[in-house]
Design a protein around this motif. Structure first.
Motif, PDB file in Angstrom:
ATOM      1  N   VAL A   1       0.864  -1.184   0.000  1.00  0.00           N
ATOM      2  CA  VAL A   1       0.000   0.000   0.000  1.00  0.00           C
ATOM      3  C   VAL A   1       0.900   1.233   0.000  1.00  0.00           C
ATOM      4  O   VAL A   1       1.661   1.458   0.940  1.00  0.00           O
ATOM      5  CB  VAL A   1      -0.906   0.024   1.243  1.00  0.00           C
ATOM      6  N   LYS A   2       0.824   1.998  -1.059  1.00  0.00           N
ATOM      7  CA  LYS A   2       1.696   3.175  -1.160  1.00  0.00           C
ATOM      8  C   LYS A   2       1.110   4.337  -0.381  1.00  0.00           C
ATOM      9  O   LYS A   2      -0.094   4.580  -0.434  1.00  0.00           O
ATOM     10  CB  LYS A   2       1.871   3.570  -2.618  1.00  0.00           C
ATOM     11  N   LEU A   3       1.961   5.051   0.291  1.00  0.00           N
ATOM     12  CA  LEU A   3       1.504   6.252   0.987  1.00  0.00           C
ATOM     13  C   LEU A   3       1.455   7.375  -0.042  1.00  0.00           C
ATOM     14  O   LEU A   3       2.470   7.711  -0.641  1.00  0.00           O
ATOM     15  CB  LEU A   3       2.472   6.625   2.109  1.00  0.00           C
TER      16      LEU A   3
ATOM     17  N   LEU B   1       5.105  10.332  -2.040  1.00  0.00           N
ATOM     18  CA  LEU B   1       5.754   9.977  -0.780  1.00  0.00           C
ATOM     19  C   LEU B   1       6.575   8.702  -0.987  1.00  0.00           C
ATOM     20  O   LEU B   1       6.074   7.727  -1.538  1.00  0.00           O
ATOM     21  CB  LEU B   1       4.700   9.744   0.300  1.00  0.00           C
ATOM     22  N   PRO B   2       7.781   8.726  -0.527  1.00  0.00           N
ATOM     23  CA  PRO B   2       8.690   7.621  -0.853  1.00  0.00           C
ATOM     24  C   PRO B   2       8.547   6.439   0.101  1.00  0.00           C
ATOM     25  O   PRO B   2       9.548   5.947   0.609  1.00  0.00           O
ATOM     26  CB  PRO B   2      10.057   8.284  -0.725  1.00  0.00           C
ATOM     27  N   ALA B   3       7.330   6.017   0.377  1.00  0.00           N
ATOM     28  CA  ALA B   3       7.165   4.906   1.307  1.00  0.00           C
ATOM     29  C   ALA B   3       5.907   4.114   0.994  1.00  0.00           C
ATOM     30  O   ALA B   3       4.979   4.612   0.354  1.00  0.00           O
ATOM     31  CB  ALA B   3       7.092   5.442   2.732  1.00  0.00           C
ATOM     32  N   SER B   4       5.908   2.869   1.425  1.00  0.00           N
ATOM     33  CA  SER B   4       4.734   2.012   1.286  1.00  0.00           C
ATOM     34  C   SER B   4       4.745   1.021   2.442  1.00  0.00           C
ATOM     35  O   SER B   4       5.745   0.926   3.154  1.00  0.00           O
ATOM     36  CB  SER B   4       4.775   1.274  -0.046  1.00  0.00           C
ATOM     37  N   PHE B   5       3.626   0.327   2.640  1.00  0.00           N
ATOM     38  CA  PHE B   5       3.624  -0.671   3.707  1.00  0.00           C
ATOM     39  C   PHE B   5       2.836  -1.905   3.305  1.00  0.00           C
ATOM     40  O   PHE B   5       2.023  -1.875   2.384  1.00  0.00           O
ATOM     41  CB  PHE B   5       3.087  -0.068   5.020  1.00  0.00           C
TER      42      PHE B   5
END
Lengths: 626, 174
Positions: A437-439, A448-452
């Motif tokens: 899931v990309k932020l 935003l350079p993050a996902s979880f």
């Protein structure tokens, strides 16, 4: 003989007809089923084998294959399907299936993956025009709304910061609005000064005043005793008085013009001064970062992920509407010469051309890559080509499971297209896996350079769409979160570093989202249990940075505008001085000429008086002598 | 030759091939069959009756042919009649029941031409039947003896062509 022949022929015809009908019942039912399903799904439907027993009114079917209109994997039934028919509607060419059991039905509901379009990409991409949207306006409106539902992203580059705080981008780029205003004030002052000087030169006021003075001075030597000379002097004096009045009038007019020009320049300067104040106020606005509000955090971080889930369900609804919610076709008018068909009231409900009252489905859900994603058991009620005629909504209940890990989904759906289209969907997922899931803010693609990921999440989504009015809710509980942070340019920003630092310790997430309102004015809200913490963290982080940025911006505004301000002020002052000096000079010269003329007038009056007095004396003396 | 066979059979039937009842019933049923447009349920029923009952099939064929030929002329009238019949308030309930039954709808009774033909046949069936029966009896008693005395008929029956026809027809080729 003839009778025998006729009887034999009739018997053969009856046998053949009956046999054909008996054998052809399967074909007829197959044709009706294919026609009905083709009308429903608007795509090619093929049934490999279908057999019907007219005595039992039962049938079985194998090899159902429904092609997807938009491409992608077809809906395939490789297993047996058993169904029970109603006999009477067959006389009217209608297929009514009371009950049906369909096993091994492979469904591919997702089809080719379609991302929510990025607003900029959607505008620029040439293929956007050719993209085949589902026919419903609702879907188009949804796509449009989803693009614009974005949460706002706090960031530190001028453009985004400008969008965030209301501070104009020009100001932050070192081009405050007052800068141009000062230039404008200086230009006006310069133009008006030059205009005044030109007018003064053109009117030759000084020259005319000096000439007037000189002309007045020549009258000093006039002999008023000489009547002719005195008469000429009086005429000259009258002419000079007139010239003086004209000169004074011209001087006043010029002075008024000059004053107006000066006033304009001063007003422009005042405007620039006010703009400068506003620029500085805007800089002060940097302290209050709206984007750091906790209400925005959920939308900023999880907006796109949440909208993607809603979008997926909206896609199914669009499919449902395009399939089941079409305008029903009326029978064509009867041909000429074939009589007229008279209609009578319907006392019993008229059955639609194709109806499956109840179907039990089971099989596999095929994923985007073509492999089995989920196994499912489902019940479908009221699948028909004409919901209005049938008079009941279509309902669907499904249980989906992954046998490997026991993850399960439950789906309840209602599709009511009898009048205003109404869709209700409730989806409950337990123990599901959230993959990558990309932020990103809603409607934007991953700045935003993050996902979880979460291997263990529970989700409930309830969605109701009546015509174009949407009311949707989503609740997500995710555990064992694993965050992944990108490397590279994006990851080096202050915000990216802060994200990394904040989320590194987070393992659980509770999220609630709601989406409601008419499709073109959707109200989107996302809140999480992290909002408070993250908001505070951002404020702590941003507090000093923002103050620094504010100071820098203020200093920049000061530095840039101060020089211009001084320059403009100097030009305005110069203009004022020029005007004042010019006006003063002219005033003095006119005054001097006026004095000279007044003196000459006084001389003339005195001389004339004395002459008259002397003349009277002489006349009196002559009279006395007589 | 086909038409000659038909006419021959027709005359033969009228003369002594069948009873007046068979002739009248065959013609009447055939006429009813021909008058109804298409093949609705009642037309199939009539066909069954023609075959199963002991009626004269040749006369049924002749009646159907005659009805088909005249139906084009009768269509406007049948249409109006059917429309009138379908508009009868007293029968509205019956029609409504039929309209709501898929099987009865196979009769296409709500079509004005079909209903018109049905009305005509319901009204004319018995008069036509009895009229034809009387006609056949009268033909046999009065017209047939008179016709046989006609010189033209005698010449025709004595001709080589008639003799050849009689011989060939015995083989049953047509």
């Amino acid at each position: 003989m003839l009778r025998k022949s006729a009887l034999i022929v009739l018997a053969v015809v009856l046998l053949l007809g009956g046999g054909i009908y008996w054998l052809g019942a399967s074909g007829m039912v197959e044709a009706l089923a294919e026609r009905g399903l083709t009308r429903l799904f608007k795509s090619d439907v093929r049934i490999d084998d279908l057999g019907v027993s007219l005595l039992k009114m039962q049938g079985d079917m194998r090899g159902l294959n429904i092609a997807r209109a938009q491409g992608g994997p077809p809906v395939v039934n490789s297993g047996p399907a058993i169904f029970r028919l109603e006999g009477m509607p067959l006389f009217a060419g209608k297929l009514v299936i009371d009950e049906m059991s369909l096993k091994n039905l492979a469904l591919a509901p997702k089809g080719p993956k379609e991302e929510l379009p990025d607003p900029k990409a959607a505008k620029s991409a040439p293929e956007a025009k050719d993209r085949q949207d589902p026919p419903e306006d609702t879907t188009k409106k949804w796509k449009e709304s989803a693009r614009t539902l974005g949460g706002k992203l706090p960031a530190f580059n001028p453009a985004l910061l400008a969008g965030e705080t209301g501070v104009s981008e020009d100001l932050l780029r070192g081009e405050p609005a007052s800068l141009k205003a000062y230039d404008e004030a200086a230009r006006i002052a310069k133009e008006r000064k030059e205009g005044f000087q030109a007018e003064v030169g053109k009117a030759r006021l000084s020259e005319r005043a000096r000439k007037l003075k000189a002309d007045s001075a020549t009258l000093k030597t006039v002999n008023y005793k000489n009547p002719k000379e005195a008469q000429a002097a009086v005429a000259t004096l009258q002419s000079l008085s007139k010239d003086l009045k004209t000169l004074q009038s011209d001087a006043e007019q010029l002075q008024t013009q000059g004053s107006q020009g000066l006033q304009e320049a001063q007003t422009a300067f005042q405007t620039a001064e006010e703009l400068r104040k506003k620029d500085l106020e805007e800089v002060r606005g940097l302290i209050a970062l709206k984007g750091m509000d906790k209400k925005e955090i959920g939308r900023v971080l999880f907006g796109r992920a949440v909208l993607s889930r809603f979008d997926e369900v909206m896609g199914y609804i669009a499919q449902g509407r395009s399939v089941l919610g079409r305008v029903e076709q009326k029978d064509p008018p009867p041909k000429r010469g074939m009589g007229r068909t008279i209609l009578f009231p319907l006392t019993s409900p008229v059955l639609p051309g194709f109806l499956v009252r109840k179907a039990a489905l089971s099989g596999a859900l095929i994923g985007e890559t073509g492999e089995t994603d989920f196994l499912y058991d489902a019940n479908l009620q009221g699948l028909t080509t004409s919901p209005t005629l049938y008079g009941k909504p279509t309902t669907f209940q499904a249980n989906l499971r992954k046998e490997a890990n026991g993850k399960a989904w439950k789906v309840d759906a209602l599709m009511d297209y009898r009048a205003k289209p109404l869709d209700e969907v409730t989806i409950t997922g337990t123990g599901m896996s959230l993959g990558e899931v990309k932020l990103a803010p809603a409607g934007k693609s991953g700045p935003l350079p993050a996902s979880f990921r979460s291997p263990n999440a529970n989700m409930t989504m309830a969605l109701r769409l009546e015509q174009d009015v949407l009311a949707a809710k989503m609740r997500l509980e995710a555990k064992d979160l694993v965050f992944r942070f990108e490397e590279g340019e994006k990851a080096s920003t202050t915000l990216a570093k802060e994200l990394k630092s904040f989320f590194s310790g987070i393992q659980a997430l509770s999220l609630e989202a709601s989406l409601r309102g008419p499709m073109d004015h959707l109200d989107f809200d996302v809140s999480t249990d992290l909002d408070d913490k993250f908001s505070q963290r951002l404020r702590d982080m941003a507090g000093k940075k923002m103050k620094d940025a504010q100071e820098r911006a203020r200093a920049k505004v000061h530095a840039v505008t101060e020089a211009k301000r001084a320059q403009a002020l100097k030009i305005v002052n110069e203009g004022r001085e020029t005007l004042q000096k010019g006006a003063e000079t002219i005033r003095n010269e006119i005054k001097s000429a006026q004095s000279e003329l007044s003196a000459r007038l006084a001389d003339s009056k005195t001389s004339v008086k004395e002459d008259l007095k002397q003349d009277l004396k002489d006349k009196a003396k002559k009279l006395l002598k007589k | 030759m086909f038409w000659m066979k038909i006419i021959g059979t027709f005359i033969k039937v009228l003369k002594d091939g069948a009873t007046p009842n068979q002739i009248a019933a065959g013609f009447t049923l055939g006429f009813a069959l021909g008058l109804i447009p298409g093949w609705p349920l009642q037309a199939i029923g009539l066909l069954f009756l023609i075959v199963l009952l002991n009626v004269n099939i040749s006369m049924a064929f002749a009646g159907a042919l005659l009805a088909k030929l005249t139906a084009f002329l009768l269509d406007p009238w049948l249409d109006s009649l059917g429309n009138w019949a379908l508009s009868l308030e007293s029968l509205h309930g019956v029609y409504t029941t039929g309209f709501n039954n898929s099987f009865l709808m196979l009769s296409r009774f709500n079509n004005t031409l079909v209903m018109g033909a049905m009305v005509v046949m319901v009204v004319l069936f018995l008069p036509l039947f009895f009229g034809l029966r009387v006609g056949v009896v009268a033909f046999r008693e009065r017209v047939q003896p008179w016709m046989e005395k006609l010189r033209v008929v005698q010449l025709f029956q004595g001709s080589k062509f008639y003799g050849w026809y009689e011989r060939v027809s015995q083989f049953g080729f047509w």
